[in-house]
Scaffold this motif. Structure first.
Motif, short mmCIF file in Angstrom:
data_model
loop_
_atom_site.label_atom_id
_atom_site.label_comp_id
_atom_site.label_asym_id
_atom_site.label_seq_id
_atom_site.Cartn_x
_atom_site.Cartn_y
_atom_site.Cartn_z
N LEU A 1 0.81 -1.22 0.00
CA LEU A 1 0.00 0.00 0.00
C LEU A 1 0.84 1.27 0.00
O LEU A 1 0.30 2.37 -0.13
CB LEU A 1 -0.92 0.01 1.23
CG LEU A 1 -2.01 -1.07 1.26
CD1 LEU A 1 -2.70 -1.07 2.62
CD2 LEU A 1 -3.01 -0.87 0.15
N GLY A 2 2.16 1.12 0.17
CA GLY A 2 3.02 2.30 0.21
C GLY A 2 2.84 3.11 1.48
O GLY A 2 2.99 4.33 1.49
N LYS A 3 2.51 2.41 2.58
CA LYS A 3 2.32 3.07 3.87
C LYS A 3 3.26 2.45 4.89
O LYS A 3 3.85 1.38 4.66
CB LYS A 3 0.88 2.93 4.35
CG LYS A 3 -0.18 3.50 3.40
CD LYS A 3 -1.58 3.31 3.96
CE LYS A 3 -2.65 3.77 2.98
NZ LYS A 3 -2.57 5.21 2.68
N SER A 4 3.40 3.09 6.02
CA SER A 4 4.19 2.51 7.10
C SER A 4 3.37 1.47 7.84
O SER A 4 2.13 1.50 7.82
CB SER A 4 4.64 3.60 8.08
OG SER A 4 3.53 4.13 8.79
N GLN A 5 4.05 0.53 8.51
CA GLN A 5 3.33 -0.51 9.23
C GLN A 5 2.47 0.07 10.36
O GLN A 5 1.33 -0.37 10.55
CB GLN A 5 4.31 -1.53 9.79
CG GLN A 5 3.62 -2.69 10.52
CD GLN A 5 4.59 -3.77 10.95
OE1 GLN A 5 5.63 -3.96 10.33
NE2 GLN A 5 4.25 -4.46 12.02
N PRO A 6 2.95 1.08 11.11
CA PRO A 6 2.08 1.66 12.15
C PRO A 6 0.80 2.26 11.59
O PRO A 6 -0.25 2.19 12.23
CB PRO A 6 2.98 2.74 12.78
CG PRO A 6 4.38 2.26 12.56
CD PRO A 6 4.34 1.59 11.21
N VAL A 7 0.88 2.84 10.38
CA VAL A 7 -0.33 3.42 9.77
C VAL A 7 -1.34 2.32 9.44
O VAL A 7 -2.54 2.45 9.71
CB VAL A 7 0.03 4.23 8.51
CG1 VAL A 7 -1.24 4.57 7.72
CG2 VAL A 7 0.77 5.50 8.89
N VAL A 8 -0.85 1.21 8.88
CA VAL A 8 -1.75 0.09 8.53
C VAL A 8 -2.36 -0.49 9.80
O VAL A 8 -3.57 -0.77 9.86
CB VAL A 8 -0.98 -0.99 7.75
CG1 VAL A 8 -1.85 -2.24 7.58
CG2 VAL A 8 -0.56 -0.46 6.39
N THR A 9 -1.55 -0.65 10.83
CA THR A 9 -2.06 -1.17 12.11
C THR A 9 -3.14 -0.26 12.67
O THR A 9 -4.20 -0.72 13.13
CB THR A 9 -0.91 -1.29 13.13
OG1 THR A 9 0.08 -2.19 12.62
CG2 THR A 9 -1.42 -1.80 14.46
N ARG A 10 -2.88 1.06 12.62
CA ARG A 10 -3.86 2.02 13.15
C ARG A 10 -5.16 1.99 12.36
O ARG A 10 -6.26 2.04 12.93
CB ARG A 10 -3.27 3.43 13.12
CG ARG A 10 -4.26 4.52 13.55
CD ARG A 10 -3.60 5.88 13.58
NE ARG A 10 -3.01 6.22 12.30
CZ ARG A 10 -3.70 6.68 11.25
NH1 ARG A 10 -5.01 6.83 11.32
NH2 ARG A 10 -3.08 7.00 10.13
N LEU A 11 -5.08 1.89 11.03
CA LEU A 11 -6.29 1.86 10.19
C LEU A 11 -7.16 0.65 10.54
O LEU A 11 -8.39 0.78 10.63
CB LEU A 11 -5.89 1.82 8.71
CG LEU A 11 -5.35 3.11 8.12
CD1 LEU A 11 -4.78 2.87 6.72
CD2 LEU A 11 -6.45 4.18 8.05
N ILE A 12 -6.54 -0.49 10.75
CA ILE A 12 -7.32 -1.69 11.07
C ILE A 12 -7.89 -1.60 12.48
O ILE A 12 -9.04 -2.00 12.71
CB ILE A 12 -6.45 -2.95 10.90
CG1 ILE A 12 -6.10 -3.12 9.41
CG2 ILE A 12 -7.18 -4.19 11.42
CD1 ILE A 12 -5.21 -4.30 9.12
N GLN A 13 -7.14 -1.05 13.41
CA GLN A 13 -7.68 -0.88 14.76
C GLN A 13 -8.86 0.07 14.76
O GLN A 13 -9.86 -0.17 15.46
CB GLN A 13 -6.57 -0.36 15.69
CG GLN A 13 -5.50 -1.39 16.00
CD GLN A 13 -4.34 -0.81 16.79
OE1 GLN A 13 -4.13 0.40 16.81
NE2 GLN A 13 -3.57 -1.68 17.44
N GLU A 14 -8.78 1.13 13.98
CA GLU A 14 -9.90 2.07 13.88
C GLU A 14 -11.12 1.40 13.25
O GLU A 14 -12.26 1.63 13.66
CB GLU A 14 -9.49 3.29 13.06
CG GLU A 14 -8.48 4.19 13.77
CD GLU A 14 -7.97 5.32 12.89
OE1 GLU A 14 -8.27 5.28 11.66
OE2 GLU A 14 -7.28 6.21 13.39
N LEU A 15 -10.87 0.54 12.24
CA LEU A 15 -11.97 -0.18 11.60
C LEU A 15 -12.64 -1.11 12.60
O LEU A 15 -13.88 -1.20 12.66
CB LEU A 15 -11.44 -0.96 10.39
CG LEU A 15 -12.47 -1.82 9.63
CD1 LEU A 15 -13.61 -0.96 9.09
CD2 LEU A 15 -11.78 -2.57 8.49
N GLU A 16 -11.83 -1.81 13.39
CA GLU A 16 -12.41 -2.70 14.41
C GLU A 16 -13.23 -1.92 15.43
O GLU A 16 -14.30 -2.38 15.86
CB GLU A 16 -11.27 -3.45 15.11
CG GLU A 16 -10.60 -4.51 14.24
CD GLU A 16 -9.43 -5.18 14.93
OE1 GLU A 16 -9.23 -6.40 14.73
OE2 GLU A 16 -8.71 -4.49 15.68
#
Length: 315
Positions: free
Chosen positions: A37-52
């Motif tokens: 996705l061209g993003k940092s791992q913390p950003v991806v982690t945060r996006l999924i946590q927000e979705l949950e």
């Protein structure tokens, strides 16, 4: 119990969150998804946590660097991937409109027909009707209907039953089921297999209890077939591979066999009839362009070449 409590799921979900979740499940890791996705791992982690947090349930089991979808995450993934696929289709159509190009044709089909009839049908289209782009999705019948209703697919081919007020069924096709057995099995030289023959082996059959498996179960009950065991399979080619390995007799629809090379197995008719039926569908009330109608006709012409094909007209 979830740690989220009773949350109100928002009317609209963030597509960036959905993309992050789908990428993680598809690739299998946060690191790989972030790279894709061209993003940092913390950003991806945060996006999924927000979705949950917005959904109110866990999507992933986390054990250090290892992740796996929860049962709810697996169900949600199917819907999220289907939604994002629809967005990609809309974006591409918008680009085609902007560039005045002919828009692609979108086909959603069950695997049996996608691998056999659809390629031959596309080959029947004349050069002036063949679109610049064709998108062919091989997906489960329930998702075919959803794609047509949401108008992310122009033509759908779904196994029966098809009972949705948002679709028009143009015609219904039917072919008989056949038995697949390892070429090395002593039954492989039979010209036909009987209920008694099926009772001497393990049965390999479709797992979906509401479609073809329902008809197989009805035939087993009617003819007193008690197999030596059962292996459930979600695809005909998987059932064929299991039969090739000598694990039993696969009872499958004959449409897939029409389109794929068959090696290492014998295809044998059954002494009793188990029908496999499908419908060709479009969105109800939607005028169809000449390319779509020509494709529907070509699908019928190609299906007519299959042994034992029967067509039921609608209306």
């Amino acid at each position: 119990m979830s740690d989220f409590g009773h949350l109100m799921i928002p009317q609209y979900l963030d597509t960036k969150q959905l993309e992050a979740f789908v990428a993680v499940i598809s690739i299998g890791s946060m690191t790989g998804a972030a790279k894709a996705l061209g993003k940092s791992q913390p950003v991806v982690t945060r996006l999924i946590q927000e979705l949950e947090q917005e959904l109110g349930f866990l999507l992933l089991h986390r054990n250090g660097p290892r992740i796996a979808p929860t049962a709810q995450g697996t169900d949600f993934y199917v819907q999220a991937e289907l939604f994002l696929g629809g967005l990609r289709t809309i974006s591409e159509r918008a680009r085609n409109i902007a560039s005045t190009q002919a828009r692609p044709i979108e086909i959603a089909s069950i695997p049996a027909i996608a691998a056999s009839i659809v390629p031959q049908a596309l080959g029947r289209l004349s050069a002036d009707l063949f679109p610049n782009q064709v998108h062919l999705q091989s997906i489960a019948s329930e998702n075919v209907v959803q794609a047509v209703v949401s108008r992310t697919a122009d033509v759908g081919i779904a196994s029966l039953p098809v009972d949705n007020s948002g679709v028009e069924v143009h015609w219904i096709g039917e072919v008989p089921c056949v038995a697949i057995i390892s070429a090395s099995d002593e039954l492989a030289k039979r010209s036909v297999l009987t209920p008694h023959d099926l009772s001497t082996r393990r049965l390999i059959a479709s797992a979906n209890p509401y479609r073809l498996r329902m008809r197989i179960n009805q035939a087993m009950q009617e003819h007193g077939i008690v197999p030596q065991g059962i292996i459930d399979s979600n695809a005909t080619y998987v059932s064929m591979s299991l039969a090739r390995a000598g694990l039993g007799i696969a009872v499958v629809e004959s449409a897939t066999i029409f389109g794929l090379p068959i090696t290492g197995v014998s295809v044998i008719p059954l002494s009793f009839h188990i029908p496999f039926s499908w419908g060709v569908i479009t969105a109800l009330g939607r005028p169809q362009p000449p390319t779509v109608m020509s494709l529907i006709n070509a699908i019928e012409q190609s299906a007519a070449d299959m042994p034992g094909f029967l067509k039921q007209s609608m209306g």
